[in-house]
Enzyme design. Structure first.
Site, mmCIF file in Angstrom:
data_model
loop_
_atom_site.group_PDB
_atom_site.id
_atom_site.type_symbol
_atom_site.label_atom_id
_atom_site.label_comp_id
_atom_site.label_asym_id
_atom_site.label_seq_id
_atom_site.Cartn_x
_atom_site.Cartn_y
_atom_site.Cartn_z
ATOM 1 N N LYS A 72 0.505 -1.295 0.013
ATOM 2 C CA LYS A 72 -0.074 0.015 0.137
ATOM 3 C C LYS A 72 0.924 1.511 -0.293
ATOM 4 O O LYS A 72 1.087 2.276 -0.973
ATOM 5 C CB LYS A 72 -0.755 -0.280 1.464
ATOM 6 N N ARG A 76 -8.898 1.142 9.783
ATOM 7 C CA ARG A 76 -8.509 0.129 10.397
ATOM 8 C C ARG A 76 -9.261 -0.854 11.622
ATOM 9 O O ARG A 76 -9.045 -1.437 11.758
ATOM 10 C CB ARG A 76 -7.076 0.093 11.137
ATOM 11 N N ARG A 116 11.632 -5.940 4.266
ATOM 12 C CA ARG A 116 11.932 -4.643 3.722
ATOM 13 C C ARG A 116 12.820 -4.056 4.923
ATOM 14 O O ARG A 116 13.171 -4.618 5.870
ATOM 15 C CB ARG A 116 10.377 -4.097 4.524
ATOM 16 N N ARG A 173 12.528 -2.431 10.618
ATOM 17 C CA ARG A 173 10.908 -1.963 11.042
ATOM 18 C C ARG A 173 11.062 -2.739 12.154
ATOM 19 O O ARG A 173 10.771 -4.485 12.223
ATOM 20 C CB ARG A 173 9.516 -1.782 10.504
ATOM 21 N N ARG A 214 -0.261 -8.645 13.707
ATOM 22 C CA ARG A 214 -0.582 -7.997 12.718
ATOM 23 C C ARG A 214 -1.591 -8.610 12.047
ATOM 24 O O ARG A 214 -2.434 -7.739 11.740
ATOM 25 C CB ARG A 214 0.681 -6.572 12.475
HETATM 26 P P1 AP5 Z 1 4.945 -1.895 1.782
HETATM 27 O O1 AP5 Z 1 4.605 -1.088 0.405
HETATM 28 O O2 AP5 Z 1 5.500 -1.316 2.538
HETATM 29 O O3 AP5 Z 1 3.239 -2.139 2.348
HETATM 30 P P2 AP5 Z 1 2.601 -2.376 3.406
HETATM 31 O O4 AP5 Z 1 1.604 -2.757 2.296
HETATM 32 O O5 AP5 Z 1 2.699 -0.186 3.319
HETATM 33 O O6 AP5 Z 1 2.894 -2.590 4.727
HETATM 34 P P3 AP5 Z 1 2.961 -2.023 5.933
HETATM 35 O O7 AP5 Z 1 3.265 -2.986 6.336
HETATM 36 O O8 AP5 Z 1 3.538 -0.291 6.528
HETATM 37 O O9 AP5 Z 1 1.314 -1.781 6.146
HETATM 38 P P4 AP5 Z 1 0.558 -1.599 7.642
HETATM 39 O O10 AP5 Z 1 -0.405 -1.157 6.780
HETATM 40 O O11 AP5 Z 1 0.786 -2.799 8.501
HETATM 41 O O12 AP5 Z 1 2.080 -0.446 8.110
HETATM 42 P P5 AP5 Z 1 1.519 0.790 8.973
HETATM 43 O O13 AP5 Z 1 3.206 2.002 8.680
HETATM 44 O O14 AP5 Z 1 0.410 1.309 8.437
HETATM 45 O O15 AP5 Z 1 5.565 -2.656 0.854
HETATM 46 C C1 AP5 Z 1 6.159 -4.116 2.100
HETATM 47 C C2 AP5 Z 1 7.726 -4.207 1.839
HETATM 48 O O16 AP5 Z 1 7.193 -4.806 0.508
HETATM 49 C C3 AP5 Z 1 8.624 -3.151 1.123
HETATM 50 O O17 AP5 Z 1 9.610 -3.247 1.285
HETATM 51 C C4 AP5 Z 1 8.423 -3.096 -0.705
HETATM 52 O O18 AP5 Z 1 9.519 -2.412 -0.573
HETATM 53 C C5 AP5 Z 1 8.024 -3.998 -1.510
HETATM 54 N N1 AP5 Z 1 7.133 -4.312 -1.981
HETATM 55 C C6 AP5 Z 1 6.428 -3.505 -2.456
HETATM 56 N N2 AP5 Z 1 5.452 -3.418 -2.947
HETATM 57 C C7 AP5 Z 1 6.265 -4.823 -3.579
HETATM 58 C C8 AP5 Z 1 5.749 -5.813 -5.209
HETATM 59 N N3 AP5 Z 1 4.537 -5.219 -5.998
HETATM 60 N N4 AP5 Z 1 6.234 -6.700 -5.160
HETATM 61 C C9 AP5 Z 1 8.107 -6.731 -4.449
HETATM 62 N N5 AP5 Z 1 8.238 -6.205 -3.495
HETATM 63 C C10 AP5 Z 1 7.378 -5.084 -3.043
HETATM 64 O O19 AP5 Z 1 0.763 0.471 10.178
HETATM 65 C C11 AP5 Z 1 2.520 -0.257 11.364
HETATM 66 C C12 AP5 Z 1 1.649 0.566 12.895
HETATM 67 O O20 AP5 Z 1 1.211 1.360 13.231
HETATM 68 C C13 AP5 Z 1 0.348 -0.659 12.396
HETATM 69 O O21 AP5 Z 1 0.439 -1.466 12.709
HETATM 70 C C14 AP5 Z 1 -0.341 -0.406 14.190
HETATM 71 O O22 AP5 Z 1 0.142 -0.503 15.709
HETATM 72 C C15 AP5 Z 1 -0.502 1.139 14.098
HETATM 73 N N6 AP5 Z 1 -0.678 2.119 12.857
HETATM 74 C C16 AP5 Z 1 -0.812 2.638 11.642
HETATM 75 N N7 AP5 Z 1 -1.451 2.981 11.371
HETATM 76 C C17 AP5 Z 1 -3.372 2.276 12.487
HETATM 77 C C18 AP5 Z 1 -4.438 2.970 12.764
HETATM 78 N N8 AP5 Z 1 -5.477 3.451 11.693
HETATM 79 N N9 AP5 Z 1 -5.040 2.600 13.785
HETATM 80 C C19 AP5 Z 1 -4.588 1.844 14.871
HETATM 81 N N10 AP5 Z 1 -3.384 1.796 14.570
HETATM 82 C C20 AP5 Z 1 -2.040 2.501 13.240
#
Ligand code: AP5
Length: 207
Positions: free
Chosen positions: A10, A85, A119, A152, A163
């Protein structure tokens, strides 16, 4: 809005789309990580939840998003990444913004695990790499500022399993919420980042 499990890509696609369409990129994960790095009250309250792979309490996240959505760069439109979420967050968002589309990134779990394990992020500028799919030019160093890349803390296997469970229990109901409103657009998030970007463009142009 981009929804989908951890590691689905994403953030990677949100950065590209926001740049291409001159939109703001609103990521609650990035907002929270910045708050942790700065040691703000929000960051201190969120840190343990993030490390453990749990969601940060709704009131804290909503406060941060409300402030971010009100900034001038979000007025012309935005890509929302990783929010909402929970159903409570989705209902609160209804009063804050009008949505054009909700894209649901879909990817099998073994591929999610491989993306999360590989990552690496730059602690200075937040750039995201993958050790094999999008490696930096110099191994282990950010292309932009030469800073040493890190994993991370919530990409450790113990946090990843939490997660994934939290996603199934608390965020999948959010998909149903938008499906019932006719807004949900499933996206096959497999393949290279360019392939996913092309599929995403086709999906959004069909809107
Ligand atoms: P990446 O693009 O980083 O993936 P992502 O879907 O953004 O994954 P996240 O782990 O960041 O999502 P998340 O929703 O768990 O975390 P968030 O930061 O929102 O890609 C992943 C990897 O794959 C990278 O290395 C990339 O280079 C690679 N890649 C991408 N596309 C590719 C492709 N097509 N082919 C090959 N490789 C590829 O949240 C983190 C934490 O924050 C949560 O756990 C929670 O504690 C808190 N939090 C955040 N938002 C909320 C909320 N709304 N409510 C409550 N807690 C929250």
């Amino acid at each position: 809005m981009f929804l989908g499990p951890p590691g689905a890509g994403k953030g990677t696609q949100a950065v590209r789309l926001a740049r291409a369409r001159h939109l703001a990129h609103l990521s609650t994960g990035d907002l929270l990580r910045a708050a942790v790095a700065e040691g703000t009250p929000l960051g201190r309250a969120a840190d343990a939840h993030i490390r453990a792979g749990r969601l940060v309490p709704d009131d804290l996240v909503l406060g941060a998003l409300r402030e971010r959505i009100g900034r001038s760069d979000a007025r012309a439109g935005f890509v929302l990444d990783g929010f909402p979420r929970t159903l409570a967050q989705a209902r609160a968002l209804d009063a804050m913004a009008e949505l054009d589309a909700v894209v649901s990134f879909e990817l099998p779990e073994p591929v999610l695990l491989e993306r999360l394990a590989g990552r690496r992020i730059c602690p200075k500028c937040g750039a995201v790499y993958h050790v094999s799919a999008s490696p930096p030019r110099e191994p282990g160093r950010c292309d932009r500022d030469g800073v040493e890349l890190r994993q991370r803390p919530d990409d450790r296997p113990e946090a990843v399993s939490v997660r994934l469970r939290v996603y199934a229990e608390q965020t999948e109901p959010v998909l149903a919420y938008y499906r019932e409103r006719g807004l949900l657009r499933p996206l096959d998030a497999s393949g290279s980042t360019d392939e996913v970007a092309r599929r995403l463009t086709a999906l959004l142009e069909g809107e």
